[in-house]
Design an enzyme around this catalytic site. Structure first.
Site, PDB file in Angstrom:
ATOM      1  N   ASP A   1       0.873  -1.150   0.000  1.00 33.84           N
ATOM      2  CA  ASP A   1       0.000   0.000   0.000  1.00 33.84           C
ATOM      3  C   ASP A   1       0.923   1.215   0.000  1.00 33.84           C
ATOM      4  OD1 ASP A   1      -3.098   0.696   1.805  1.00 33.84           O
ATOM      5  OD2 ASP A   1      -2.046   1.778   0.212  1.00 33.84           O
TER       6      ASP A   1
HETATM    7  C1  GLC Z   1      -4.205   4.411   0.003  1.00 31.89           C
HETATM    8  C2  GLC Z   1      -5.085   3.222   0.292  1.00 31.89           C
HETATM    9  C3  GLC Z   1      -5.142   2.229  -0.836  1.00 31.89           C
HETATM   10  C4  GLC Z   1      -4.989   2.967  -2.152  1.00 31.89           C
HETATM   11  C5  GLC Z   1      -3.583   3.522  -2.193  1.00 31.89           C
HETATM   12  C6  GLC Z   1      -3.358   4.390  -3.437  1.00 31.89           C
HETATM   13  O1  GLC Z   1      -3.580   4.875   1.158  1.00 31.89           O
HETATM   14  O2  GLC Z   1      -4.868   2.527   1.519  1.00 31.89           O
HETATM   15  O3  GLC Z   1      -6.398   1.534  -0.756  1.00 31.89           O
HETATM   16  O4  GLC Z   1      -5.193   2.089  -3.247  1.00 31.89           O
HETATM   17  O5  GLC Z   1      -3.245   4.255  -1.017  1.00 31.89           O
HETATM   18  O6  GLC Z   1      -4.128   5.559  -3.347  1.00 31.89           O
END
Ligand code: GLC
Length: 749
Positions: free
Chosen positions: A238
Site C-alpha cells: 500500500d
Molecule cells: C491508500 C489506500 C489504498 C490505495 C492507495 C493508493 O492509502 O490505503 O487503498 O489504493 O493508497 O491511493
C-alpha cells in the site's frame, strides 16, 4: 539489467506532493494525471512505465488537465458495501467490467480494487469500501469484480492483504489474532479470490500481523499466498506501507508503491552488503516484468479517453437499485398512485452522498440528489422546503473553510453540517399539502479515520431524532405516511427509532445515479432485493469486537495513521487499540458471535424485505465425490415481480474445537420472478467448505457427522432444513505459520 535498473523497477516513481523532486514523477505523472502511481520506465530496455489507479467505486483520476479542453470524468459506481448487498455476483461482475473499461480507455493498466477487508467492527472508517462481516460474501463479491475488471485486459489488485480492519494508526498498528481467526475469517476471502479469479496483483496492508508488517511477512506472502494458494501474480505495498524494503523483497512483496528514493537506495545497499540475495530481487523483477508485458500499455493499446460514460451510468443506476435494502415497510412502499406531492426533509435529500472519502472516492461529473431523482420520476417536491434547505446548505458550506494546511484534508471525512429541524407548525402545514414525507439521514466516512460512537455518527444526533419524531407525529396526525431513507456508508443505530416511520430504505452510498436509483425503488420501478452483508446490532457494544476497537480514540491529523509507520514505542508505552489491537473475539465476528450467543439484533445478517413474497419448496440434496448439491424451488407468491436471495447456512455437529452456531457456506439469487413464477435454485457445498482450521494439526479439518444445512432468506429466517452427512473426516494440511507472538485471551462465545 543493472542493479540500479532492477532497484528502480522494484520501486514506483513516487507520488505528487510526497516524493520530493524525483524527476521521473514529472515524466510519468503526465501519462494519466491524477492516477495513484506509476512503475518506473527503463527506456534503454524498452520497458514502459505502467499506470495504477484507484479505486473500488470506480476509477479516480483528475477530471481536467491544464491546457486541455477535454474532460476526464469517471463514473462513480455504488460503493463496495452496496454491491455486496446485491448478493448478485453476475451483476457485480458487470459493474467490474464497466469499471475496468474506464481504466482501459483512460490508459490505466491496474485498477486498485477490490477492497475486501472484513468489516470486523461497525465503526471502521473504510467499511463503505469493504463488503461484509463474512468471508464468503467478501470473497465471492471480490472475485466477481476482479473477473469483470480483468476481462478488459486491465489488472485488478485485491486489497489490503491482510487484517486491515481499522484506520486508527493503520500504518503502525499491530493486528494480533490467532492463526485460526486469520485462516477462517481474515485470509479466507483473499483465498477465495486467488483460487477463483486469479488477480494479476495483490496489495498488502499497512498494518502488522502479530508483530510483523504484512508487507514484510514471508509466511504470509510466500508460504501461504504462493506456496499454499498458488498465487502467480505480483504483490505491491500500500502507499508508503511497511518500513524495510529489503525485508519486503525477501518476503515476496515485489513492488514498493508509490516509491521513494530511499527504498531504491536501501535495496542496492542490501544487495551490495549481502543482506539481500540478488536471486530474490530477480524473482520480483520478473513478476513486475510479467505484469508490464500483460499490460495494455505494453501491448500498445490505443486508449480513446472516451469511455461510454452514459452506458456506465445506466449500470451504476441499475446496480445501485439492486443493492438497496428495504428494512421496514408498513404499507408505505412502493408509493401508491395517489402520491404526487412529496416533501423531503433532511439536508442529505438535497446533498446526496455518492460515496465515501479518501482513495475510494471518484471524480464524477455529477451526483443525482434525491430531490432530482424524485423530480425526474415525475413527483412534485415541495419547492419551499427545497429552497430553504438549499439556502441553509449553501450558507453552512460558506462557513466550512478548506484546510490548506493538511495536504490530505480534502481526502478526510467531511464534517456533516448540523441538521435543522423545521418548526412543528411548519411541518403540520406541510402535512396538509403533501401526500407523503421523506426524511433522509446521511453519513460519510472514509480513509484515514475511524467513525465514532457518538451522536451524529453511529447514533442519531438529537436534531435527527427530533426531525424523525416531529415529522412522524405531524404526518401521522394528518393521516399521511413517512419514509426514512438512509444514505450511509456503514452501520448506524436503528433499534431506538425504526418503528416510528412507516418505511425505512437503506440506500447506502449509491454512486452518481443515487437519487434516480432511490426513486426507482420508492416508486416501485425496481422491487428492492438487497440483503444485509453485515449485522445491524441493537447497541454498538453488542458487536463482539467493540471492546477491542478505538471507537473513542481522538485521532488528530498528525497521528501515525497518516505518516509512515513509526511504532518505536517501548512495550509499556503501547496504547491498546491504537498501537495494537487484540482480536479477542477470534472467529466470532458479526453474526457468528450474535447467533452463537442468541443475542437480539436490530437487523440480522442476510436480512432484507421485498415488495413481494417467496415460498420455498422441495428442498433436497445429493452428494457426488465429496460435493453436496442442494436445490430448492422458489416461487414468487406475491403480486409483483421480484428477486430472492437464498442463503445456505451450515451448523456443524458437536466438536471439541468450538464452532459458531452457523456459518454461511453459499448463496444464490434468483432471476426476476413474475408473480406465480418458480425457479429451482442450486447451491453446491464441498465437504472441504465445511472444514474448520485446527491449529494443533495445522490443517483444515472436516469432522464426520451430520451437518444441518439451513436454506434461509436471512440468517434468522430459516425456510428449509436438510441433513448433510459427512461419512469420513478429512483434512487439508497447511504450514504452521502466522502464530501470535504472545497467547491471546479469547472471549468465550
Ligand atoms: C491508500 C489506500 C489504498 C490505495 C492507495 C493508493 O492509502 O490505503 O487503498 O489504493 O493508497 O491511493
Amino acid at each position: 539489467m543493472t542493479l540500479d535498473e532492477k532497484a528502480k523497477l522494484l520501486t514506483g516513481t513516487g507520488m505528487e506532493g510526497f516524493s520530493g523532486d524525483i524527476a521521473v514523477v514529472g515524466e510519468t505523472n503526465g501519462l494519466v494525471p491524477g492516477a495513484a502511481g506509476t512503475t518506473c520506465p527503463i527506456p534503454r530496455l524498452g520497458i514502459p512505465s505502467i499506470v495504477l489507479g484507484d479505486g473500488p467505486a470506480g476509477l479516480r483520476i483528475h477530471p481536467t488537465r491544464d491546457g486541455d479542453t477535454a474532460t476526464y470524468y469517471c463514473t462513480a459506481f455504488p460503493v463496495g458495501t452496496l454491491l455486496a448487498s446485491t448478493w448478485n455476483p453476475e451483476l457485480v461482475e458487470r459493474v467490474g467490467e464497466a469499471m475496468g473499461n474506464e481504466a482501459l480507455e483512460y490508459g490505466v493498466d491496474v485498477l486498485l480494487t477490490p477492497a475486501l477487508n472484513i468489516q470486523r467492527n461497525p465503526l471502521c472508517g473504510r467499511n463503505y469500501e469493504y463488503y461484509s462481516e463474512d468471508p464468503v460474501v467478501s470473497g465471492k463479491m471480490a472475485s466477481a469484480i476482479i473477473r469483470g475488471v480483468q476481462a478488459n485486459g486491465v489488472g485488478a489488485s485485491p486489497k489490503h492483504f491482510a487484517a486491515n480492519n481499522q484506520e486508527t494508526n493503520r500504518m503502525a498498528s499491530d493486528s494480533r489474532l490467532t492463526q485460526r481467526a486469520l485462516r477462517e475469517i481474515y485470509l479466507r476471502g483473499f483465498e477465495i479470490v486467488v483460487r477463483e479469479s486469479q488477480p494479476l496483483t495483490i496489495m498488502t496492508s499497512y498494518n502488522l500481523i502479530d508483530g510483523v508488517y504484512s508487507s514484510e511477512s514471508r509466511d504470509l506472502l510466500t508460504t501461504v499466498l504462493r506456496d499454499e494458494w498458488g498465487f502467480g501474480g505480483m504483490v505491491m505495498t500500500d502507499w508508503f506501507g511497511g518500513k524495510d524494503a529489503a525485508a519486503q523483497i525477501r518476503a515476496g512483496n515485489d513492488l514498493m508503491m508509490p516509491g521513494l528514493p530511499a527504498q531504491h537506495d536501501s535495496i542496492v545497499a542490501a544487495v551490495n552488503n549481502g543482506s539481500l540475495a540478488i536471486e530474490d530481487v530477480d524473482v520480483s523483477v520478473k513478476r513486475i516484468l510479467n505484469l508490464v508485458l500483460a499490460s495494455p500499455r505494453f501491448k500498445g493499446y490505443a486508449f480513446s479517453n472516451k469511455p461510454d460514460l452514459e452506458a456506465h451510468a445506466r449500470i451504476a443506476r441499475q446496480s445501485a437499485a439492486e443493492g438497496m435494502v428495504l428494512l421496514e415497510n408498513r404499507g408505505a412502499l412502493p408509493f401508491s398512485a395517489a402520491v404526487k406531492n412529496i416533501v423531503a426533509f433532511g439536508i442529505t435529500s438535497y446533498d446526496f452522498i455518492a460515496g465515501g472519502t479518501g482513495s475510494g472516492d471518484v471524480n464524477e461529473a455529477y451526483t443525482v440528489s434525491l430531490k432530482e431523482g424524485l423530480t425526474n420520476a415525475g413527483y412534485n417536491l415541495d419547492a419551499d422546503m427545497a429552497a430553504s434547505y438549499e439556502k441553509y446548505i449553501a450558507s453552512e458550506n460558506e462557513k466550512i473553510k478548506p484546510d490548506t494546511i493538511n495536504p490530505l484534508a480534502a481526502a478526510m471525512p467531511k464534517v456533516r453540517m448540523s441538521e435543522p429541524v423545521p418548526a412543528r407548525a411548519e411541518i403540520a402545514r406541510l402535512a396538509t399539502r403533501s401526500d407523503i414525507a421523506l426524511v433522509t439521514i446521511g453519513r460519510s466516512s472514509g480513509e484515514f479515520a475511524d467513525r465514532r460512537l457518538k451522536e451524529g455518527d453511529f447514533l442519531l444526533s438529537a436534531a435527527e431524532r427530533n426531525l424523525i419524531e416531529s415529522v412522524c407525529r405531524e404526518f401521522h396526525a394528518a393521516g399521511k405516511q413517512v419514509v426514512v431513507v438512509l444514505n450511509i456508508g456503514g452501520v448506524i443505530e436503528t433499534a431506538s427509532w425504526k418503528d416510528l416511520p412507516d418505511a425505512v430504505l437503506l440506500a447506502w452510498q449509491a454512486g452518481q445515479e443515487g437519487g434516480n436509483s432511490v426513486a426507482d425503488v420508492l416508486k416501485g420501478a425496481v422491487n428492492p432485493s438487497g440483503k444485509l452483508p453485515m449485522t445491524f446490532p441493537v447497541d454498538y457494544m453488542d458487536a463482539s469486537s467493540s471492546a477491542n476497537f478505538p471507537y473513542d480514540y481522538q485521532a488528530s491529523v498528525s497521528t501515525p495513521a497518516l505518516l509512515p509507520g513509526n511504532n518505536t514505542k517501548t512495550k509499556t508505552e503501547l496504547v491498546r487499540n491504537v498501537d495494537y489491537t487484540d482480536y479477542e473475539e477470534d472467529i466470532y465476528v458479526g453474526y457468528r458471535w450474535l447467533d452463537t450467543r442468541g443475542k437480539a439484533v436490530s437487523y440480522p445478517f442476510g436480512y432484507g424485505l421485498s415488495y413481494t413474497s417467496f415460498e420455498y419448496s422441495a428442498a433436497r440434496l445429493s452428494k457426488t465425490g465429496g460435493v453436496f448439491t442442494v436445490s430448492v424451488n422458489v416461487t414468487n407468491s406475491g403480486a409483483v415481480g421480484g428477486k430472492e436471495v437464498v442463503q445456505l447456512y451450515a451448523s456443524a455437529p458437536p466438536s471439541t474445537l468450538g464452532k459458531p452456531a452457523q456459518e454461511l457456506k453459499g448463496f444464490a439469487k434468483t432471476q426476476e420472478l413474475k408473480p406465480g413464477e418458480s425457479q429451482t435454485v442450486t447451491i453446491t457445498v464441498a465437504e472441504s467448505d465445511l472444514a474448520s482450521f485446527d491449529e494443533a494439526r495445522s490443517a483444515w479439518v472436516t469432522d464426520a457427522g451430520t451437518y444441518k444445512f439451513r436454506l434461509s432468506s436471512s440468517s434468522r429466517n430459516v425456510r428449509a432444513t436438510l441433513d448433510a452427512v459427512v461419512e469420513r473426516a478429512s483434512e487439508i494440511k497447511t504450514h504452521n505459520v502466522l502464530n501470535p507472538r504472545e497467547p491471546l485471551t479469547l472471549l468465550n462465545p
